[in-house]
Design an enzyme around this catalytic site. Structure first.
Site, mmCIF file in Angstrom:
data_model
loop_
_atom_site.group_PDB
_atom_site.id
_atom_site.type_symbol
_atom_site.label_atom_id
_atom_site.label_comp_id
_atom_site.label_asym_id
_atom_site.label_seq_id
_atom_site.Cartn_x
_atom_site.Cartn_y
_atom_site.Cartn_z
ATOM 1 N N GLU A 272 0.861 -1.197 0.000
ATOM 2 C CA GLU A 272 0.000 0.000 0.000
ATOM 3 C C GLU A 272 0.886 1.232 0.000
ATOM 4 O O GLU A 272 1.910 1.279 0.692
ATOM 5 C CB GLU A 272 -0.876 0.105 1.268
ATOM 6 N N GLU A 321 -13.820 5.702 -0.369
ATOM 7 C CA GLU A 321 -14.717 4.768 0.320
ATOM 8 C C GLU A 321 -15.408 5.493 1.468
ATOM 9 O O GLU A 321 -14.780 5.835 2.476
ATOM 10 C CB GLU A 321 -13.922 3.560 0.825
ATOM 11 N N LYS A 324 -15.403 4.418 5.466
ATOM 12 C CA LYS A 324 -14.179 4.333 6.257
ATOM 13 C C LYS A 324 -14.128 5.475 7.262
ATOM 14 O O LYS A 324 -14.784 6.501 7.100
ATOM 15 C CB LYS A 324 -12.940 4.383 5.347
ATOM 16 N N GLU A 329 -9.523 8.852 5.812
ATOM 17 C CA GLU A 329 -9.492 7.547 5.149
ATOM 18 C C GLU A 329 -10.471 7.452 3.983
ATOM 19 O O GLU A 329 -10.388 6.531 3.166
ATOM 20 C CB GLU A 329 -9.808 6.441 6.168
#
Length: 370
Positions: A272, A321, A324, A329
């Protein structure tokens, strides 16, 4: 004479074709070092089939999945996309304590899809640490890795599918200078046996590397250009190694930490890395655009400490997203949930190996170009 000329022309054309093929393979090899993490913590995301189509239409040839989502695995069949397949932390205990459970997991999520789904790595657990919030899982990571590995090995697939785990950089005790990188004393009893297994299995350690969090946590000592790959010159000299960006320094501190265990040589895959476009300090669209564009270009080469092989990098994440937390995030996506690209750069073979340094797309050549 004419016959000799014709032979030369044939030879020249054959040589040209060979050269073109080699160049194409090299381009594709460098290009294919970039993958993108497919997170699903949103209530407005496209279907798995649409997502795999989006990967393919944007020439993204590698994916990380955090759990064996069956719809995603079905959609990946015959896509040609290489995959890091995740085992959620919640499954570690079951896989660690029962080899039959591990065999069944491999059957259901690997063998039922192989080889039409090109599973390259299995990430058994993500960011587990023996200290802190995930410490309860730590006792299960290595036994789970070993049970999954044995199930893969029993099928003769251990050379094609590598079993590992993914760590974050909180396990690093010292990272500066990079050559003095070392793991924290209180995680060595957890991590050293894992590194020993990886050496035995010839598998890489998966590591999540975020210059954003290092910079945002210490902007007094770390400059933004150093974090964004835009510093015009070497910022940190460490013996023979010069560091022009924070990503390389962080990655090489991991390489050094592995080397400094004296266990043996283990490769690192960056499982990541990303930069948020909103939600926190220095989390802006422009910073994210510059960092991510340069990260894609960076994947075509190695680090100062390990220069001979391009770094395999997975960008976090495919989408913003909305489920999250905390807020920051929610803003790591390369795409919006409506499948629109957030950033203008691509992932294909037309990258020029130069780094974006400002809003006018001025560039500086990488060292490998000089």
């Amino acid at each position: 004479m004419a016959s000799h000329l014709a032979k030369n022309q044939k030879f020249s054309f054959a040589a040209f074709l060979l050269l073109f093929e080699l160049l194409t393979v090299n381009l594709l090899t460098a290009d294919a070092q970039i993958g993108v993490c497919y997170g699903m913590m949103g209530n407005n995301l496209p279907s798995a089939n649409e997502v795999i189509s989006l990967y393919r239409s944007n020439n993204i040839r590698r994916m990380r999945l955090y759990d064996p989502n069956q719809a995603a695995l079905q959609a990946l069949r015959n896509s040609g996309i290489e995959l890091i397949l995740g085992v959620p932390n919640s499954d570690l205990q079951g896989l660690a304590t029962n080899a039959d459970t591990a065999r069944q997991w491999v059957q259901t999520n690997v063998l039922n899809y192989w080889p039409s789904v090109r599973i390259k790595y299995i990430a058994v657990g993500n960011e587990v640490s023996p200290v802190g919030g995930s410490s309860w899982y730590a006792q299960y990571v290595l036994p789970a890795v070993q049970n999954v590995y044995q199930a893969i090995r029993a099928q003769g697939l251990h050379d094609q599918i590598k079993v590992s785990t993914s760590i974050d950089l909180t396990l690093i005790g010292n990272s500066y200078p990079p050559s003095q990188g070392s793991f924290r004393g209180d995680v060595r009893s957890y991590l050293d046996p894992i590194i020993g297994y990886l050496l035995y299995a010839n598998a890489p350690l998966l590591v999540n590397v975020y210059p954003y969090f290092s910079y945002s946590g210490n902007p007094r000592d770390i400059s933004l250009p150093y974090a964004l790959f835009t510093a015009p010159n070497v910022v940190v000299w460490d013996g023979q190694y010069g560091y022009q960006n924070l990503f390389d320094a962080m990655l090489d501190s991991v390489h050094a930490a592995i080397d400094n265990t004296r266990i043996g040589y283990v490769e690192v895959v960056v499982s990541e890395s990303g930069w948020p476009s909103d939600g926190g300090f220095a989390a802006t669209y422009d910073n994210a655009r510059v960092y991510l564009d340069n990260l894609v270009r960076r994947a075509s080469r190695g680090s100062p400490r390990r220069p001979s092989k391009p770094t395999e990098i997975y960008i976090f994440a495919m989408f913003d997203e909305n489920q999250k937390s905390p807020e920051i995030e929610k803003h790591f996506g390369l795409f919006s949930p409506n499948k629109q690209k957030k950033y203008p750069f691509g992932f294909g073979g037309k990258r020029d190996g130069k780094l974006v340094i400002d809003d006018f797309n001025a560039t500086i050549p990488l060292k490998s170009d000089m």
